[in-house]
Design a protein around this motif. Structure first.
Motif, PDB file in Angstrom:
ATOM      1  N   GLU A  37       0.819  -1.211   0.000  1.00  0.00           N
ATOM      2  CA  GLU A  37       0.000   0.000   0.000  1.00  0.00           C
ATOM      3  C   GLU A  37       0.854   1.262   0.000  1.00  0.00           C
ATOM      4  O   GLU A  37       1.970   1.267   0.526  1.00  0.00           O
ATOM      5  CB  GLU A  37      -0.983   0.005   1.175  1.00  0.00           C
ATOM      6  CG  GLU A  37      -0.328   0.174   2.520  1.00  0.00           C
ATOM      7  CD  GLU A  37      -1.355   0.254   3.640  1.00  0.00           C
ATOM      8  OE1 GLU A  37      -2.529   0.526   3.365  1.00  0.00           O
ATOM      9  OE2 GLU A  37      -0.970   0.044   4.797  1.00  0.00           O
ATOM     10  N   ASN A  38       0.300   2.304  -0.580  1.00  0.00           N
ATOM     11  CA  ASN A  38       0.995   3.586  -0.654  1.00  0.00           C
ATOM     12  C   ASN A  38       1.251   4.140   0.735  1.00  0.00           C
ATOM     13  O   ASN A  38       0.423   4.023   1.625  1.00  0.00           O
ATOM     14  CB  ASN A  38       0.148   4.610  -1.429  1.00  0.00           C
ATOM     15  CG  ASN A  38       0.138   4.303  -2.909  1.00  0.00           C
ATOM     16  OD1 ASN A  38      -0.901   4.043  -3.471  1.00  0.00           O
ATOM     17  ND2 ASN A  38       1.280   4.321  -3.525  1.00  0.00           N
ATOM     18  N   GLY A  39       2.416   4.741   0.863  1.00  0.00           N
ATOM     19  CA  GLY A  39       2.709   5.507   2.067  1.00  0.00           C
ATOM     20  C   GLY A  39       2.975   4.695   3.304  1.00  0.00           C
ATOM     21  O   GLY A  39       2.705   5.159   4.414  1.00  0.00           O
ATOM     22  N   GLY A  40       3.506   3.489   3.167  1.00  0.00           N
ATOM     23  CA  GLY A  40       3.849   2.840   4.414  1.00  0.00           C
ATOM     24  C   GLY A  40       4.113   1.355   4.439  1.00  0.00           C
ATOM     25  O   GLY A  40       4.431   0.813   5.483  1.00  0.00           O
ATOM     26  N   ALA A  41       3.995   0.682   3.306  1.00  0.00           N
ATOM     27  CA  ALA A  41       4.198  -0.767   3.333  1.00  0.00           C
ATOM     28  C   ALA A  41       5.658  -1.133   3.601  1.00  0.00           C
ATOM     29  O   ALA A  41       5.947  -2.198   4.135  1.00  0.00           O
ATOM     30  CB  ALA A  41       3.728  -1.381   2.012  1.00  0.00           C
ATOM     31  N   GLY A  42       6.566  -0.233   3.196  1.00  0.00           N
ATOM     32  CA  GLY A  42       7.983  -0.495   3.450  1.00  0.00           C
ATOM     33  C   GLY A  42       8.765  -0.920   2.221  1.00  0.00           C
ATOM     34  O   GLY A  42       9.897  -1.388   2.332  1.00  0.00           O
ATOM     35  N   LYS A  43       8.172  -0.729   1.032  1.00  0.00           N
ATOM     36  CA  LYS A  43       8.862  -1.109  -0.213  1.00  0.00           C
ATOM     37  C   LYS A  43      10.185  -0.350  -0.363  1.00  0.00           C
ATOM     38  O   LYS A  43      11.230  -0.946  -0.606  1.00  0.00           O
ATOM     39  CB  LYS A  43       7.956  -0.816  -1.431  1.00  0.00           C
ATOM     40  CG  LYS A  43       6.583  -1.433  -1.343  1.00  0.00           C
ATOM     41  CD  LYS A  43       5.711  -1.057  -2.536  1.00  0.00           C
ATOM     42  CE  LYS A  43       5.348   0.427  -2.607  1.00  0.00           C
ATOM     43  NZ  LYS A  43       4.430   0.854  -1.530  1.00  0.00           N
ATOM     44  N   SER A  44      10.102   0.964  -0.241  1.00  0.00           N
ATOM     45  CA  SER A  44      11.313   1.787  -0.403  1.00  0.00           C
ATOM     46  C   SER A  44      12.321   1.474   0.695  1.00  0.00           C
ATOM     47  O   SER A  44      13.530   1.440   0.436  1.00  0.00           O
ATOM     48  CB  SER A  44      10.958   3.274  -0.375  1.00  0.00           C
ATOM     49  OG  SER A  44      10.189   3.612  -1.494  1.00  0.00           O
TER      50      SER A  44
END
Ligand SMILES: Nc1ncnc2c1ncn2[C@@H]1O[C@H](COP(=O)(O)OP(=O)(O)OP(=O)(O)O)[C@@H](O)[C@H]1O
Ligand SMILES: [Mg+2]
Length: 101
Positions: A37-44
């Motif tokens: 999900e955008n803004g917080g899943a931790g991908k980046s």
């Protein structure tokens, strides 16, 4: 055989747990999509750990059979890992109508 193995990765920022026991295995030539999900899943955050921008709190990172638990940006570049950071204005000096691709 996996080219990349990120196993049981944990990362917190100021006591907030962002990555909890995350693992990612990639074989040579494979293409993966990291969805969340955008803004917080931790991908980046996961990719920033892989590229040495952040250090993981726990877990192991192995690339091409070598341990990179404390990866640096220079090391990741040296072994050929490239990361296009999320940036909405990659071409600040170009107008929309002049971008052709
Ligand atoms: N340097 C930092 N300091 C504090 N908190 C951070 C930092 N980097 C990321 N976070 C927090 O970690 C969580 C995961 O962020 P991350 O950017 O990894 O998510 P994402 O899946 O890439 O989201 P997006 O879809 O918006 O790109 C968010 O709650 C974010 O605020
Ligand atoms: Mg992101």
């Amino acid at each position: 055989m996996n080219l990349l193995e990120m196993k049981n990765i944990y990362k917190s920022f100021n006591g907030m747990l962002v990555l909890k026991d995350v693992s990612l295995m990639v074989e040579a030539g494979e293409v993966h999509a990291l969805l969340g999900e955008n803004g917080g899943a931790g991908k980046s955050t996961l990719m920033n750990i892989l590229t040495g921008v952040y250090q993981r709190d726990k877990g192991t990172v192995v690339f091409d059979g070598k341990n990179y638990n404390t990866m640096t940006i220079a090391e990741s570049e040296k072994i050929g890992i490239a990361f296009v950071h999320q940036e909405l204005n990659l071409f600040n000096d170009l107008k929309y109508t002049r971008i052709f691709f």
